[in-house]
Write a protein that holds these residues in place. Sequence first.
Motif, PDB file in Angstrom:
ATOM      1  N   SER A   3       1.242  -6.128   6.380  1.00  0.00           N
ATOM      2  CA  SER A   3       1.565  -4.773   5.965  1.00  0.00           C
ATOM      3  C   SER A   3       2.037  -4.816   4.516  1.00  0.00           C
ATOM      4  O   SER A   3       2.737  -5.741   4.120  1.00  0.00           O
ATOM      5  N   LEU A   4       1.635  -3.838   3.755  1.00  0.00           N
ATOM      6  CA  LEU A   4       2.132  -3.701   2.385  1.00  0.00           C
ATOM      7  C   LEU A   4       3.184  -2.600   2.360  1.00  0.00           C
ATOM      8  O   LEU A   4       3.012  -1.559   2.976  1.00  0.00           O
ATOM      9  N   ILE A   5       4.256  -2.830   1.645  1.00  0.00           N
ATOM     10  CA  ILE A   5       5.282  -1.817   1.437  1.00  0.00           C
ATOM     11  C   ILE A   5       5.268  -1.511  -0.049  1.00  0.00           C
ATOM     12  O   ILE A   5       5.437  -2.412  -0.871  1.00  0.00           O
ATOM     13  N   ILE A   6       5.044  -0.265  -0.381  1.00  0.00           N
ATOM     14  CA  ILE A   6       4.895   0.125  -1.778  1.00  0.00           C
ATOM     15  C   ILE A   6       5.904   1.218  -2.118  1.00  0.00           C
ATOM     16  O   ILE A   6       6.074   2.164  -1.364  1.00  0.00           O
ATOM     17  N   GLY A  60       2.625   5.393  -9.918  1.00  0.00           N
ATOM     18  CA  GLY A  60       1.871   4.175  -9.648  1.00  0.00           C
ATOM     19  C   GLY A  60       2.711   3.228  -8.812  1.00  0.00           C
ATOM     20  O   GLY A  60       3.731   3.596  -8.252  1.00  0.00           O
ATOM     21  N   ILE A  61       2.289   1.993  -8.730  1.00  0.00           N
ATOM     22  CA  ILE A  61       3.039   0.994  -7.972  1.00  0.00           C
ATOM     23  C   ILE A  61       4.160   0.470  -8.854  1.00  0.00           C
ATOM     24  O   ILE A  61       3.922  -0.156  -9.880  1.00  0.00           O
ATOM     25  N   GLU A  62       5.379   0.767  -8.444  1.00  0.00           N
ATOM     26  CA  GLU A  62       6.540   0.312  -9.193  1.00  0.00           C
ATOM     27  C   GLU A  62       7.172  -0.916  -8.538  1.00  0.00           C
ATOM     28  O   GLU A  62       7.811  -1.714  -9.198  1.00  0.00           O
ATOM     29  N   ALA A  63       6.974  -1.040  -7.220  1.00  0.00           N
ATOM     30  CA  ALA A  63       7.470  -2.193  -6.478  1.00  0.00           C
ATOM     31  C   ALA A  63       6.591  -2.357  -5.245  1.00  0.00           C
ATOM     32  O   ALA A  63       6.097  -1.377  -4.696  1.00  0.00           O
ATOM     33  N   ILE A  64       6.414  -3.610  -4.830  1.00  0.00           N
ATOM     34  CA  ILE A  64       5.545  -3.886  -3.696  1.00  0.00           C
ATOM     35  C   ILE A  64       6.022  -5.157  -2.997  1.00  0.00           C
ATOM     36  O   ILE A  64       6.624  -6.030  -3.619  1.00  0.00           O
ATOM     37  N   ALA A  65       5.779  -5.241  -1.701  1.00  0.00           N
ATOM     38  CA  ALA A  65       6.072  -6.448  -0.926  1.00  0.00           C
ATOM     39  C   ALA A  65       5.045  -6.550   0.187  1.00  0.00           C
ATOM     40  O   ALA A  65       4.422  -5.566   0.573  1.00  0.00           O
ATOM     41  N   ARG A 110      15.425  -1.239  -1.699  1.00  0.00           N
ATOM     42  CA  ARG A 110      14.818  -0.287  -0.754  1.00  0.00           C
ATOM     43  C   ARG A 110      13.649  -0.909  -0.004  1.00  0.00           C
ATOM     44  O   ARG A 110      13.487  -0.697   1.200  1.00  0.00           O
ATOM     45  N   ILE A 111      12.839  -1.680  -0.706  1.00  0.00           N
ATOM     46  CA  ILE A 111      11.700  -2.328  -0.045  1.00  0.00           C
ATOM     47  C   ILE A 111      12.186  -3.322   1.005  1.00  0.00           C
ATOM     48  O   ILE A 111      11.670  -3.364   2.117  1.00  0.00           O
ATOM     49  N   VAL A 112      13.160  -4.139   0.662  1.00  0.00           N
ATOM     50  CA  VAL A 112      13.667  -5.132   1.614  1.00  0.00           C
ATOM     51  C   VAL A 112      14.308  -4.434   2.819  1.00  0.00           C
ATOM     52  O   VAL A 112      14.088  -4.834   3.960  1.00  0.00           O
ATOM     53  N   LEU A 155      21.992  -8.686   0.478  1.00  0.00           N
ATOM     54  CA  LEU A 155      21.269  -7.744   1.340  1.00  0.00           C
ATOM     55  C   LEU A 155      21.374  -8.115   2.816  1.00  0.00           C
ATOM     56  O   LEU A 155      20.735  -7.495   3.658  1.00  0.00           O
ATOM     57  N   GLY A 156      22.175  -9.135   3.131  1.00  0.00           N
ATOM     58  CA  GLY A 156      22.414  -9.503   4.518  1.00  0.00           C
ATOM     59  C   GLY A 156      21.686 -10.734   5.017  1.00  0.00           C
ATOM     60  O   GLY A 156      21.805 -11.094   6.182  1.00  0.00           O
ATOM     61  N   PHE A 157      20.955 -11.414   4.159  1.00  0.00           N
ATOM     62  CA  PHE A 157      20.267 -12.640   4.569  1.00  0.00           C
ATOM     63  C   PHE A 157      21.221 -13.816   4.474  1.00  0.00           C
ATOM     64  O   PHE A 157      22.174 -13.796   3.701  1.00  0.00           O
ATOM     65  N   ALA A 158      20.945 -14.845   5.263  1.00  0.00           N
ATOM     66  CA  ALA A 158      21.735 -16.069   5.225  1.00  0.00           C
ATOM     67  C   ALA A 158      20.793 -17.256   5.128  1.00  0.00           C
ATOM     68  O   ALA A 158      19.726 -17.268   5.752  1.00  0.00           O
ATOM     69  N   GLU A 159      21.194 -18.233   4.365  1.00  0.00           N
ATOM     70  CA  GLU A 159      20.373 -19.431   4.221  1.00  0.00           C
ATOM     71  C   GLU A 159      20.438 -20.233   5.517  1.00  0.00           C
ATOM     72  O   GLU A 159      21.516 -20.517   6.042  1.00  0.00           O
TER      73      GLU A 159
END
Length: 104
Positions: A18-21, A26-31, A59-61, A90-94
């Motif tokens: 899935s692409l998140i745009i 235009g496309i300013e950010a994408i994942a 916002r994308i994450v 953003l809440g991630f942990a290694e």
Amino acid sequence: RKISQITAAAVKDPRNHSLIIEGSDGIEAIATLFFDSGTAGLYNVCVRRSLRGLGLGTRIVAHACRIAKGLGGRMVLQCDPTLTSWYESLGFAEVGESVTLAAR
């Protein structure tokens, strides 16, 4: 090149990708999200350099995490060490370390 290959795969096989745009001009950010066995992998979070620091990547994450949670899975990613603290904010942990090998 790698980003375009993954993006092309997402377009070809939307069942697992899935692409998140984000963007109003235009496309300013994408994942890219890849889904497999209850896990969502987040790849290639890219924000236009001139727009960094405005919350587009955040916002994308957040959107990607909502998708993973909605699927009943977890979100994983690999990142450049310089981005670790941002993802942690953003809440991630290694949870481990990745080693990259290249063919000779």
